[in-house]
Structures are given as structure tokens and as C-alpha cells.
Design an enzyme around this catalytic site. Structure first.
Site, PDB file in Angstrom:
ATOM      1  N   ALA A  66      -2.472 -68.748  30.616  1.00  0.00           N
ATOM      2  CA  ALA A  66      -3.462 -67.877  31.414  1.00  0.00           C
ATOM      3  C   ALA A  66      -4.935 -67.723  31.053  1.00  0.00           C
ATOM      4  CB  ALA A  66      -2.990 -66.325  31.378  1.00  0.00           C
ATOM      5  N   GLY A 111       1.171 -68.957  29.410  1.00  0.00           N
ATOM      6  CA  GLY A 111       1.415 -68.968  30.910  1.00  0.00           C
ATOM      7  C   GLY A 111       1.670 -70.324  31.478  1.00  0.00           C
ATOM      8  N   GLU A 114       5.503 -70.738  30.554  1.00  0.00           N
ATOM      9  CA  GLU A 114       5.978 -69.876  31.461  1.00  0.00           C
ATOM     10  C   GLU A 114       6.004 -70.618  33.004  1.00  0.00           C
ATOM     11  OE1 GLU A 114       3.511 -66.849  30.013  1.00  0.00           O
ATOM     12  OE2 GLU A 114       5.335 -65.409  29.477  1.00  0.00           O
ATOM     13  N   GLU A 134       0.676 -66.532  22.506  1.00  0.00           N
ATOM     14  CA  GLU A 134       0.066 -65.359  22.808  1.00  0.00           C
ATOM     15  C   GLU A 134      -0.002 -64.677  21.661  1.00  0.00           C
ATOM     16  OE1 GLU A 134       2.464 -66.911  24.629  1.00  0.00           O
ATOM     17  OE2 GLU A 134       2.141 -66.627  26.574  1.00  0.00           O
TER      18      GLU A 134
HETATM   19  N1  DAK Z   1      -8.239 -69.963  29.328  1.00  0.00           N
HETATM   20  C1  DAK Z   1      -9.426 -70.322  29.913  1.00  0.00           C
HETATM   21  N2  DAK Z   1      -9.986 -71.386  29.491  1.00  0.00           N
HETATM   22  C2  DAK Z   1      -9.517 -72.367  28.719  1.00  0.00           C
HETATM   23  C3  DAK Z   1      -8.057 -72.161  28.268  1.00  0.00           C
HETATM   24  C4  DAK Z   1      -7.417 -71.074  28.428  1.00  0.00           C
HETATM   25  N3  DAK Z   1      -6.100 -70.566  28.533  1.00  0.00           N
HETATM   26  N4  DAK Z   1      -7.670 -73.021  27.575  1.00  0.00           N
HETATM   27  C5  DAK Z   1      -8.363 -73.891  27.673  1.00  0.00           C
HETATM   28  N5  DAK Z   1      -9.693 -73.510  28.175  1.00  0.00           N
HETATM   29  C6  DAK Z   1     -10.983 -74.004  28.483  1.00  0.00           C
HETATM   30  C7  DAK Z   1     -11.889 -73.987  27.242  1.00  0.00           C
HETATM   31  O1  DAK Z   1     -12.335 -72.697  26.900  1.00  0.00           O
HETATM   32  C8  DAK Z   1     -12.827 -75.089  27.265  1.00  0.00           C
HETATM   33  O2  DAK Z   1     -13.796 -74.572  28.218  1.00  0.00           O
HETATM   34  P1  DAK Z   1     -15.390 -74.908  28.011  1.00  0.00           P
HETATM   35  O3  DAK Z   1     -15.790 -74.550  26.570  1.00  0.00           O
HETATM   36  O4  DAK Z   1     -15.475 -76.443  28.309  1.00  0.00           O
HETATM   37  O5  DAK Z   1     -16.228 -74.350  29.056  1.00  0.00           O
HETATM   38  C9  DAK Z   1     -12.166 -76.145  28.212  1.00  0.00           C
HETATM   39  O6  DAK Z   1     -10.968 -75.378  28.736  1.00  0.00           O
HETATM   40  C10 DAK Z   1     -11.376 -77.183  27.310  1.00  0.00           C
HETATM   41  O7  DAK Z   1     -10.843 -76.777  26.154  1.00  0.00           O
HETATM   42  P2  DAK Z   1     -11.125 -76.882  24.803  1.00  0.00           P
HETATM   43  O8  DAK Z   1     -12.446 -77.414  24.511  1.00  0.00           O
HETATM   44  O9  DAK Z   1     -10.699 -75.905  23.960  1.00  0.00           O
HETATM   45  O10 DAK Z   1     -10.314 -78.314  24.483  1.00  0.00           O
HETATM   46  P3  DAK Z   1      -9.325 -79.015  23.375  1.00  0.00           P
HETATM   47  O11 DAK Z   1      -8.780 -80.150  23.488  1.00  0.00           O
HETATM   48  O12 DAK Z   1     -10.555 -78.460  21.820  1.00  0.00           O
HETATM   49  O13 DAK Z   1      -8.382 -77.905  22.838  1.00  0.00           O
HETATM   50  C11 DAK Z   1      -6.516 -76.295  23.628  1.00  0.00           C
HETATM   51  C12 DAK Z   1      -7.462 -77.776  23.916  1.00  0.00           C
HETATM   52  C13 DAK Z   1      -5.466 -76.227  24.763  1.00  0.00           C
HETATM   53  C14 DAK Z   1      -5.670 -76.623  22.228  1.00  0.00           C
HETATM   54  C15 DAK Z   1      -7.375 -75.250  23.459  1.00  0.00           C
HETATM   55  O14 DAK Z   1      -8.323 -75.049  24.866  1.00  0.00           O
HETATM   56  C16 DAK Z   1      -6.718 -73.936  23.377  1.00  0.00           C
HETATM   57  O15 DAK Z   1      -6.311 -73.416  22.313  1.00  0.00           O
HETATM   58  N6  DAK Z   1      -6.586 -73.210  24.753  1.00  0.00           N
HETATM   59  C17 DAK Z   1      -5.899 -71.825  24.901  1.00  0.00           C
HETATM   60  C18 DAK Z   1      -4.538 -72.062  24.853  1.00  0.00           C
HETATM   61  C19 DAK Z   1      -3.710 -70.826  24.599  1.00  0.00           C
HETATM   62  O16 DAK Z   1      -3.925 -69.890  23.786  1.00  0.00           O
HETATM   63  N7  DAK Z   1      -3.079 -70.561  25.746  1.00  0.00           N
HETATM   64  C20 DAK Z   1      -2.431 -69.289  25.992  1.00  0.00           C
HETATM   65  C21 DAK Z   1      -3.189 -68.352  26.725  1.00  0.00           C
HETATM   66  S1  DAK Z   1      -2.656 -66.726  26.683  1.00  0.00           S
HETATM   67  C22 DAK Z   1       0.556 -61.376  30.108  1.00  0.00           C
HETATM   68  C23 DAK Z   1       0.562 -62.093  31.040  1.00  0.00           C
HETATM   69  C24 DAK Z   1       0.484 -63.425  30.846  1.00  0.00           C
HETATM   70  C25 DAK Z   1       0.087 -63.860  29.617  1.00  0.00           C
HETATM   71  C26 DAK Z   1      -0.059 -62.593  28.750  1.00  0.00           C
HETATM   72  C27 DAK Z   1       0.040 -61.393  28.756  1.00  0.00           C
HETATM   73  N8  DAK Z   1       0.977 -59.971  30.561  1.00  0.00           N
HETATM   74  C28 DAK Z   1       1.336 -59.621  31.897  1.00  0.00           C
HETATM   75  C29 DAK Z   1       0.971 -58.722  29.674  1.00  0.00           C
HETATM   76  C30 DAK Z   1      -0.223 -65.012  29.228  1.00  0.00           C
HETATM   77  C31 DAK Z   1      -0.974 -65.049  28.103  1.00  0.00           C
HETATM   78  C32 DAK Z   1      -1.436 -66.739  27.934  1.00  0.00           C
HETATM   79  O17 DAK Z   1      -1.197 -67.518  28.650  1.00  0.00           O
END
Ligand code: DAK
Length: 260
Positions: A66, A111, A114, A134
Site C-alpha cells: 500500500a 498490500g 495480499e 506491516e
Molecule cells: N509506498 C509508497 N512509496 C513506495 C513504497 C510504498 N509501499 N515502496 C517504495 N516506494 C517508493 C519509494 O519511496 C521511492 O520513492 P522516491 O523516493 O524515489 O520518490 C521509490 O518507490 C523507490 O523505492 P526505494 O528507493 O526505497 O527502492 P529500494 O530498491 O531502495 O528499496 C523496497 C525497495 C521495496 C525495499 C523499499 O522501497 C521498501 O521497503 N518499500 C516499502 C515496502 C513496504 O513496507 N511495503 C508494505 C507497505 S505497508 C490496511 C490496509 C493495507 C495495509 C495496511 C493496513 N488496513 C486496511 C488497516 C497495507 C500496508 C502495506 O502494504
């Protein structure tokens, strides 16, 4: 129809739906979720499309989760709206009457994982990385990851993945049953299309009813699920495809299915 965050192409009987925000690693914001739902409506109406491939654009990510940037400042009511939208879209995908194959290359996190689990079949590459990170962000999976992950890989493994937020590679994902198949990156779309076309060549009503029997039956006790299966089996006998499939077998020729 033109959307900003998803692309829809057609290749014969296969619809290819691509989440297209490569700069944000295809992270899911509200607009992207809405456009996925709209694209599914388009696909639903298009009788030529029999099977869907869902993938992510670029070579780094399927979907990295997400959109954390969009979520960071949500009020509780907005967060609830986002949650409900996501849940609706993921359920729509899971119950979609045409089979959906996720073609997964790169990050498949939160997400994104998921979303992949809402598809019927998952094909990955050695570059794919899976996880539910998460708890790193102080939240729990909110698009039914706490429900679909244990149903796919078992309770113990799901708890380990969700509590520890550890990422796993494609080989491990295959070993625990999270993905169906791992193929080389260059072969991903070819393999996904091969599988999609194989499914598209079968009796489409039977494939749809099988999907319904599996998805709905898994939520019932076995006795009820078997009655449900028998009902759907009976329904097959109202189709031309059943008559054609069985006649073709007896006449020793390939069946010509019409979707009727
Ligand atoms: N959201 C927004 N932007 C993201 C992103 C994300 N999930 N993942 C990556 N990006 C963006 C980065 O901010 C960066 O943007 P700029 O800085 O260039 O503007 C660009 O994509 C490239 O990312 P990185 O520079 O970080 O690239 P790396 O290769 O260094 O790292 C990575 C890749 C995938 C390891 C890293 O980007 C990362 O850790 N990303 C976040 C992964 C993550 O934590 N995903 C889970 C998100 S939480 C709910 C519903 C849904 C959810 C929760 C609750 N409810 C209904 C209660 C779901 C939650 C999630 O999915």
C-alpha cells in the site's frame, strides 16, 4: 479506456492488467485501487477475454505494498475508507469470474503480497521477494493478509512471516506454497500466457464453477462444501459445454467450447 495507474492490454483470450506506477514501485494508492476495480469491470464485459494476467510494470516490483506516503497522513475515517476500498477490490479480484494469474517479478510486499494472494495462481521469478512488513510500520496487514496467508501456507508459517516481517525469496515462497511456480525473469510473461491460454482452451463455465466451488467450499465445513460442489456439478449439466465436452470425448475429437 485510459487510466493513469493501470494498463489493460489484450492478447487473444488473455487480458493483461498491469499496475503502472513504476516510480513508486507500483505501490497501491486509492486511485490505483479504484482503477484496478474499473479495469476488472471492463474485462468482465469483454467476452473475448477468458483469463487475466495481473502484473506490475518495470523490472523492480510486482507491487511494493500500500502507498505509505499516501497513508501516512490519513485520518482514522480516511484510513477506514481506504481499508474498505482495498478490501472491496481484493475481494472483487478473488471472486472475479475469470481466473487471474499473478505474474510476479520483484518486490511483492505488504498490500502487494495480499494482492497476489487474491489471485488464483502465482508465478514468480528468482528476483521476486515476498513479505508482510506491516508491523515495521506499526500496523497489521489490512487487505486480508492475516486471513489469506494462513489459508495458503498454514497458520505457523503465516504467523512467523507476519510477526517478524521477514522477507522470503521465490524459492522459499515456492517451498511453502505461496507461489505455484518459479521461472526465469525473461520467461515470466511467456509462461504466464502459456498457462492462461491452456486454461482458456477449457470449458470456461466449468473453470468458473470450479473456482466458485474451491473458493466458497474452503469457507464451509466439508459436508456443506460437498453439497455445494454437487450443486455446481449439477449446474454444469445445463451447459452446452458439458454436452460438447463429453460428445467430443466419445467421438475421439478435440472439444470446441463456446462458453455457453
Ligand atoms: N509506498 C509508497 N512509496 C513506495 C513504497 C510504498 N509501499 N515502496 C517504495 N516506494 C517508493 C519509494 O519511496 C521511492 O520513492 P522516491 O523516493 O524515489 O520518490 C521509490 O518507490 C523507490 O523505492 P526505494 O528507493 O526505497 O527502492 P529500494 O530498491 O531502495 O528499496 C523496497 C525497495 C521495496 C525495499 C523499499 O522501497 C521498501 O521497503 N518499500 C516499502 C515496502 C513496504 O513496507 N511495503 C508494505 C507497505 S505497508 C490496511 C490496509 C493495507 C495495509 C495496511 C493496513 N488496513 C486496511 C488497516 C497495507 C500496508 C502495506 O502494504
Amino acid at each position: 479506456m485510459a487510466w493513469n495507474n493501470v494498463l489493460l492490454e489484450k492478447d487473444g483470450a488473455v487480458g493483461i492488467l498491469t499496475v503502472n506506477r513504476p516510480k513508486a514501485l507500483n505501490a497501491l494508492n486509492g486511485d490505483t485501487l479504484t482503477e484496478i476495480a474499473l479495469a476488472l469491470d471492463e474485462i468482465d464485459k469483454d467476452d473475448e477475454i477468458k483469463v487475466v494476467i495481473l502484473t506490475g510494470s518495470g523490472d523492480k516490483a510486482f507491487v511494493a505494498g500500500a502507498d505509505i506516503v499516501a497513508m501516512q497522513t490519513l485520518s482514522p475515517m480516511e484510513a477506514k475508507g481506504f481499508a474498505l476500498l482495498g478490501q472491496q477490490v481484493f475481494s472483487k479480484l478473488e471472486k472475479f469470474r475469470k481466473p487471474v494469474i499473478a505474474a510476479i517479478n520483484g518486490f511483492t510486499l505488504g498490500g502487494g503480497c495480499e494482492l497476489a494472494m487474491s489471485c488464483d495462481i502465482r508465478i514468480a521469478t528468482p528476483k521476486s521477494l515476498f513479505g508482510q512488513p506491516e508491523v515495521n510500520l506499526g500496523v497489521i496487514p489490512g487487505f486480508a493478509g492475516t486471513q489469506r496467508l494462513p489459508r495458503l501456507v498454514g497458520k505457523g508459517r503465516a504467523k512467523e512471516l507476519i510477526y517478524s516481517a521477514v522477507n522470503i525469496n521465490a524459492e522459499e515462497a515456492y517451498r511453502i506454497g505461496l507461489v505455484n511456480k518459479v521461472v526465469e525473469e525473461a520467461q515470466l510473461m511467456e509462461e504466464a500466457k502459456k498457462m492462461a491460454n491452456k486454461i482458456a482452451s477449457k470449458g470456461q463455465i466449468a473453470v468458473r464453477l470450479a473456482k466458485e466451488a474451491i473458493n466458497e467450499g474452503m469457507e464451509m465445513d466439508l459436508d456443506k462444501a460437498m453439497i455445494h460442489e454437487a450443486d455446481l456439478f449439477g449446474l454444469c449439466f445445463s451447459t452446452e459445454e458439458q454436452r460438447e465436452g463429453m460428445t467430443a470425448f466419445i467421438e475421439k475429437r478435440p472439444a470446441k467450447f463456446t462458453g455457453k
